[in-house]
Design a protein around this motif. Structure first.
Motif, PDB file in Angstrom:
ATOM      1  N   ARG A   1     -23.001  53.316 -19.053  1.00 22.26           N
ATOM      2  CA  ARG A   1     -23.185  54.771 -19.008  1.00 22.26           C
ATOM      3  C   ARG A   1     -24.471  55.170 -19.716  1.00 22.26           C
ATOM      4  O   ARG A   1     -25.156  56.119 -19.310  1.00 22.26           O
TER       5      ARG A   1
ATOM      6  N   GLU B   1     -13.846  48.127 -19.028  1.00 23.17           N
ATOM      7  CA  GLU B   1     -14.155  49.435 -19.592  1.00 23.17           C
ATOM      8  C   GLU B   1     -15.230  49.370 -20.662  1.00 23.17           C
ATOM      9  O   GLU B   1     -16.102  50.227 -20.748  1.00 23.17           O
ATOM     10  N   GLU B   2     -15.186  48.334 -21.501  1.00 22.93           N
ATOM     11  CA  GLU B   2     -16.176  48.200 -22.573  1.00 22.93           C
ATOM     12  C   GLU B   2     -17.594  48.134 -22.019  1.00 22.93           C
ATOM     13  O   GLU B   2     -18.524  48.750 -22.556  1.00 22.93           O
TER      14      GLU B   2
ATOM     15  N   GLU C   1     -18.796  51.495 -20.504  1.00 25.00           N
ATOM     16  CA  GLU C   1     -19.325  52.425 -21.503  1.00 25.00           C
ATOM     17  C   GLU C   1     -20.768  52.098 -21.848  1.00 25.00           C
ATOM     18  O   GLU C   1     -21.607  52.984 -22.015  1.00 25.00           O
TER      19      GLU C   1
END
Length: 332
Positions: free
Chosen positions: A238, A231-232, A235
């Motif tokens: 993105r 997830e890190e 992000e």
């Protein structure tokens, strides 16, 4: 695919993908001659199959037309088109926007380009390793400083660009891999396929939709492992325009096992801004009217929907493409 390629007339695909040079029918005049150069993909990829099906349909619609499918790569294609190497090409939305604005990985603005339509596929970023390797995550490679044999695909592709971005977000550089005793290869798909079958490659990076034939070939001989993106890192990516999605556990005959978090973009067909309006119209019309055959040649592009393809293009849509979509009722 071979049966389809053998039917072509008037297509020349460099580096041996297609080598059938067509003759213009005797009834055709110089004024009727239509030439379309497509800056395509790397050797062994699925995208050129789509172009081959399009070329066949285009030449059937316009007897006497000549279509050349040239080798390329998604990151390199905008630069080649800016220099006038072809009439149409493809890339993902991230490099197309970056090229137009002159941002990484491009050093100058590519302002001679326009969009035609979006494919709407999910070009997912895969990190695929042999199941026998001693790591299960990208963090394992960094923390244990493992000597990994990594296949990144040729530079000038989004495989290499997106893959490098993610590795760097994990704190891994090509120099690190080499320092730890590993190797980084920038080979075409066919070479990677054979090397992975022979256990000479530990992990490959691939960006694209669906389940490519070359990966199915690799999966036939051994068990594979898909590495998730945490997830890190999601992000961080993105910010560069990559979106989160998953590789479904049911894919590759269930070998993936469970859904794997990954990153994705989508492909877009674009052209030179000086492409004649009538030619852009004809190209768009043939693509839309024959999208089923194009999708059959490359299932990764079977998701194409005209009503969605003409909306929210990365760059301004070429007037010829826009005219077709308006006349067909897809745009107001």
């Amino acid at each position: 695919m071979n049966k389809l390629m053998k039917t072509f007339r008037g297509i020349t695909l460099a580096v041996g993908l297609l080598s059938c040079a067509g003759m213009m029918p005797a009834s055709a005049t110089a004024e009727e001659q239509i030439n379309v150069r497509i800056v395509g993909a790397t050797l062994g990829g699925s995208v050129n199959r789509s172009y081959a099906a399009f070329a066949q349909a285009f030449m059937k619609a316009f007897p006497g037309a000549n279509v050349d499918i040239l080798p390329g790569g998604a990151v390199a294609n905008p630069s080649r088109m800016q220099r006038g190497a072809g009439e149409i090409s493809h890339t993902q939305t991230i490099p197309l926007r970056a090229a137009f604005n002159g941002t990484e990985p491009y050093k100058e603005k590519h302002d001679a380009l326009m969009s035609m339509f979006r494919i709407g596929d999910e070009t997912r970023l895969h990190f695929i390793a042999r199941d026998a390797v001693p790591f299960r995550t990208l963090d394992d490679i960094r923390e244990k400083k493992l000597a990994v044999s990594l296949a990144m695909s040729p530079k000038g592709t989004t495989n290499e660009l997106f893959g490098r971005w993610v590795l760097e977000a994990y704190g891994i550089t090509y120099d690190d891999i080499r320092k730890w005793g590993g190797t980084v290869n920038f080979s075409a798909y066919d070479t990677v396929t054979n090397s992975m079958k022979d256990n000479q490659i530990d992990m490959l990076v691939w960006v694209g939709p669906g389940e490519p034939v070359f990966m199915q070939e690799v999966a036939l001989g051994q068990k594979l492992r898909w590495l998730p993106v945490k997830e890190e890192v999601m992000e961080k990516m993105r910010e560069k325009g990559l979106r989160p999605t998953v590789i479904r556990g049911s894919e590759f005959n269930g070998m993936v096992g469970s859904d794997i978090p990954c990153l994705t973009d989508t492909n877009e067909i674009f052209c030179r801004a000086d492409l004649p309006e009538d030619l852009a119209y004809r190209i768009t019309r043939v693509w839309v009217e024959h999208c089923r055959e194009i999708g059959e040649a490359n299932p990764g592009w079977a998701c194409f929907e005209p009503s969605a393809a003409c909306r929210e293009t990365t760059l301004t849509m070429h007037p010829g493409a826009a005219r077709y979509f308006r006349e067909a009722g897809f745009l107001k």
